[in-house]
Design an enzyme around this catalytic site. Sequence first.
Site, short mmCIF file in Angstrom:
data_model
loop_
_atom_site.label_atom_id
_atom_site.label_comp_id
_atom_site.label_asym_id
_atom_site.label_seq_id
_atom_site.Cartn_x
_atom_site.Cartn_y
_atom_site.Cartn_z
CG ASP A 181 47.05 86.03 82.14
OD1 ASP A 181 48.24 86.09 82.48
OD2 ASP A 181 46.20 85.39 82.78
CE LYS A 241 44.97 81.83 81.81
NZ LYS A 241 45.05 81.25 83.15
P1 ATP Z 1 42.36 84.99 84.72
O1 ATP Z 1 42.55 83.54 84.48
O2 ATP Z 1 43.07 85.88 83.72
O3 ATP Z 1 42.54 85.42 86.13
P2 ATP Z 1 39.55 84.58 84.72
O4 ATP Z 1 39.32 83.61 83.61
O5 ATP Z 1 39.60 84.02 86.10
O6 ATP Z 1 40.85 85.36 84.40
P3 ATP Z 1 37.71 86.39 83.49
O7 ATP Z 1 36.69 85.48 82.91
O8 ATP Z 1 38.71 86.95 82.56
O9 ATP Z 1 38.47 85.69 84.70
O10 ATP Z 1 36.88 87.54 84.24
C1 ATP Z 1 37.27 88.14 85.43
C2 ATP Z 1 36.43 89.41 85.66
O11 ATP Z 1 36.53 90.30 84.56
C3 ATP Z 1 34.96 89.17 85.90
O12 ATP Z 1 34.62 89.82 87.10
C4 ATP Z 1 34.25 89.84 84.74
O13 ATP Z 1 33.07 90.51 85.14
C5 ATP Z 1 35.26 90.84 84.22
N1 ATP Z 1 35.22 90.99 82.75
C6 ATP Z 1 35.35 92.12 82.08
N2 ATP Z 1 35.29 91.92 80.76
C7 ATP Z 1 35.11 90.61 80.57
C8 ATP Z 1 34.98 89.78 79.41
N3 ATP Z 1 35.01 90.28 78.18
N4 ATP Z 1 34.84 88.46 79.60
C9 ATP Z 1 34.83 87.94 80.86
N5 ATP Z 1 34.93 88.68 81.97
C10 ATP Z 1 35.07 90.00 81.85
#
Ligand code: ATP
Length: 286
Positions: A136, A11
């Site tokens: 989310d 997203k």
């Molecule tokens: P948001 O925008 O919802 O804050 P984000 O995109 O910044 O999320 P993610 O990529 O969702 O962050 O990952 C955040 C943390 O979640 C990382 O530290 C990662 O190790 C952990 N994590 C656990 N499962 C997953 C997964 N399936 N994919 C990505 N990260 C994951």
Amino acid sequence: MTELTVKAYAKINLTLEILRRLPSGYHEIKSVMQQTGLCDDITITEAHAGITIESASSNVPRNARNSVWKAAALLKERSGADYGVKFKLVKRIPVGGGMGGGSADAAATLVGLNQFWQLGLSQTELFEISQEIGMDVAFCIVGGTALATGRGEIVQPLPPPPKLPLVIVNPGVFVSTRTAYEGLKADELTFTDKSAQMIDAIRRRDFDGIVASLHNDFESTVLDEYPVIGAARRDLVEAGAEAALLSGSGASVFGIARSATQARAIAEALKPRYPFVYATHTVGKE
Ligand code: ATP
């Protein structure tokens, strides 16, 4: 069914407004969220027992800390399903990039396993389970374009905007969402309801109105703290994007182009400069 592959779409936030800090420590937000064509693939197969995750990506956990695992474990607990399952996770969404990759993977796992195990859980039941994983995840179950309010868990579907060509750039720094919220002075932000303007522009299918309503409250602090993110945002505009914006709390930024051809040209120009550059477009509900 012995195997099922589901897609988990990243997203972007067309708007992200932070209204106030709640006594619980969470923040009340108002955000127009939009799915993009950038996706992870999750292949579900039967296994003898337990939950296992395979992934070539070294920066996601392969244990109970993975959002895919959490979703599967919660679904088993809720439904009493006592099956083993193996996941193959192809990660394309930058990890910790403000594009909700973990949430998208959890949502796709909930929806996919509900089908794979023929559990017949309603969307409301999947929403309830999703709240134990992250705010989310609810949006990722709904998909397409939606307004998220409350802590992000109240999701109202919106009509799709005209298909917007996008270029996503991740400059390779990690921004912790928690630290970004801590850095914000939430009560000092001025609320201008850019989300309402954005919704109007979307309903009118007004490209220029959409571009004019882009807004993210995290930009004031995150761009100061990480100059490379500000540089990526500027580079997108200099390379031809109509506008560019931080997604979530970063570190990814996205640019909106006038055409798919222009988005591809911008991506080609920026590829030598950043570790992750991807031309795509907004997508609707599947
Ligand atoms: P948001 O925008 O919802 O804050 P984000 O995109 O910044 O999320 P993610 O990529 O969702 O962050 O990952 C955040 C943390 O979640 C990382 O530290 C990662 O190790 C952990 N994590 C656990 N499962 C997953 C997964 N399936 N994919 C990505 N990260 C994951």
